[in-house]
Structures are given as C-alpha cells and as structure tokens.
Design a protein around this motif. Structure first.
Motif, PDB file in Angstrom:
ATOM      1  N   ASP A  61       0.792  -1.346  -0.262  1.00  0.00           N
ATOM      2  CA  ASP A  61       0.006   0.023  -0.172  1.00  0.00           C
ATOM      3  C   ASP A  61       0.695   1.172  -0.044  1.00  0.00           C
ATOM      4  OD1 ASP A  61      -1.903   1.909   0.310  1.00  0.00           O
ATOM      5  OD2 ASP A  61      -2.790   1.308   2.216  1.00  0.00           O
ATOM      6  N   ARG A 158      -6.453   9.330  -1.771  1.00  0.00           N
ATOM      7  CA  ARG A 158      -6.960   8.382  -0.975  1.00  0.00           C
ATOM      8  C   ARG A 158      -6.755   6.753  -1.359  1.00  0.00           C
ATOM      9  NH1 ARG A 158     -11.191  12.618  -1.233  1.00  0.00           N
ATOM     10  NH2 ARG A 158     -11.482  13.586   0.925  1.00  0.00           N
ATOM     11  N   SER A 159      -6.703   6.628  -2.653  1.00  0.00           N
ATOM     12  CA  SER A 159      -6.588   5.395  -3.096  1.00  0.00           C
ATOM     13  C   SER A 159      -6.199   5.640  -4.673  1.00  0.00           C
ATOM     14  CB  SER A 159      -7.676   4.345  -3.262  1.00  0.00           C
ATOM     15  OG  SER A 159      -8.811   4.938  -3.891  1.00  0.00           O
TER      16      SER A 159
END
Length: 266
Positions: A61, A158-159
């Motif tokens: 991530d 955020r992503s």
C-alpha cells in the motif's frame, strides 16, 4: 539509508547472474514487494537470473509503503526515488524510471510529446498519501519547480482508483514514473516530463540482521545482473557509434548482414 554490502556470489561476480536450481535454499521463495505495475519488478527478477514465477509478488500500500517489510511479511521491496529510512537498507541502483505526468485524454497537455514541470504548475496535483514520508513525496511531486513556481498539491490521495478517477475527469494531474502507464485506466494518458531527473530504483530490506541466504543471493544476483546490462548496453552503443562514424553495416539506419535493423540498446 546506507547501501548494504551484499556479498556477490561467484556465479554473479563474472557477469550475468545464473538461476539457482539446486539445494534446499533454491526451493525458498523470495517475498517481493511492489506497487502498481509489475514491469520493473519483472525486469529486476530477470536481471537476477530468475523467472517471475520463482518469487511471490506482493503489492504494498503506497499510503504506508514500508509496513509489510517492517512487519516481516516481505523479504525485499522495490524502492523508488531516494529512500532514507534508518531501519532499512538498500541495494545499488538497479534501474531508473522516467518521469511522467498522467492526465485526462481530454486535457490540454494530452497531445503533447513532452511537458515541462513548469507547465504542471498551472494545474492541480495530489497531496501525499497516508504516512508516506514527506521527503519521498517531495521527490515525486516537487513542492517548487526549478523556476520557483509552487505546485498545487491540493487533492487528497485516498486510493489509486480515486486518484485516477479525478485525473480522468480532468480535475487534476498526477506526477509519477513511466511504469504507471501500464496501469492507467481508459481516459488517462501519460506524457514524459523532460526536465525532471529519472527516479532511481533499488531493492530495500530491513536492517539489523543478516538476510536469509536465498534472499541475499537474489539481491546480489540482481545487482550483478543490472551491472551486466549496463556494460552490455554501453558496449552495444559504442559498437553502433563506431559503425555510424565509419559507415559500416550495423550503424543506425544501415542494414546489418541479415538486412534487419540492429537491436535496440536496452
């Protein structure tokens, strides 16, 4: 973060690394962390003389990139840009990634061959994701251009999906590296940024202990393989240059003995 003194095994010290195929350690798989495209990971794995099926590719991530490595769930991971974490070690530079801007296909910059980072300052970009160290994000999206213009890092990251959606809508530009082009969705294109230096690519692992033998061999072979690629590329370039100035076959635009174009430098 200092470069580690990884011992180079005899097989790699003489040039192209060879694939290890015997012994108990050969059955142990390297847990290899990457983010986004697998292209750079695959090139490093090939340089190490392995097949991509010989390792476990695990995506990390970007909002907390070193968490899996620090928790012991990865053996090594790809590090891009200058990573300086006191508890991590790094290999020599194995590759580099060109700098690009991801924009909507309808964006005013979309049809350009290249752009300047000075032009990116006209558009909104993204703030750093999660707990990614600020000094790394400053290398990805420089806060100030060489001419002193501030980049507007206003959109939360955020992503990757949310980021690409905003880019596709034309609401933001995302500065990144070339391999992002492998994972951009429809409606997004990438353009080279010609006045930013390429991002160096290394392998990173935890400090404070000796790497397991199979991981240490993998890192050493990857380093030796990358060095062999550089030497081979330089030699091929020198041969082509010499052929070009002498007008002999094998120069760019001059057919070789088989009448085919010469192979491109890697």
């Amino acid at each position: 973060m200092p470069e580690s003194d990884v011992p180079v095994p005899p097989s790699a010290a003489t040039g192209r690394a060879v694939r290890h195929s015997s012994g108990a350690a050969a059955t142990r798989r390297v847990r290899f962390g990457y983010h986004g495209s697998t292209a750079v990971a695959a090139s490093i794995i090939r340089a190490a003389g392995r097949d991509i099926t010989d390792v476990d590719l695990i995506q990390y991530d970007v909002a907390d990139p070193f968490a899996e490595l620090r928790a012991g769930r990865l053996d090594v991971m790809i590090g891009k840009f200058d990573v300086r974490e006191p508890d991590l070690l790094r290999s020599t530079v194995l590759a580099s990634e060109p700098r690009v801007a991801a924009v909507s296909t309808a964006h005013p910059l979309a049809r350009r061959g290249t752009v300047s980072v000075e032009e990116i300052a006209d558009y909104e970009t993204f703030d750093r994701p999660g707990t990614l160290p600020e000094y790394i994000w400053d290398q990805v999206v420089p806060p100030v251009t060489p001419a002193g213009r501030g980049l507007r890092r206003v959109h939360p990251f955020r992503s990757p999906r949310q980021l690409m959606a905003l880019v596709a809508e034309g609401r933001a530009v995302h500065m990144s590296v070339g391999s992002i082009g492998d994972v951009t969705p429809p409606g997004v294109t990438v353009i080279p940024v010609h006045d930013l230096a390429p991002a160096p690519v290394c392998l990173i692992w935890r400090a404070g202990g000796r790497l397991p033998d199979h991981v240490g061999r993998f890192v050493a072979d990857a380093q030796a393989g990358a060095q062999a690629d550089v030497r081979a590329g330089a030699q091929a370039g020198a041969r082509r240059y010499a052929a070009a100035v002498s007008g002999t076959p094998g120069a760019p635009g001059i057919p070789g003995p088989t009448g085919t174009a010469p192979e491109a430098v890697r």
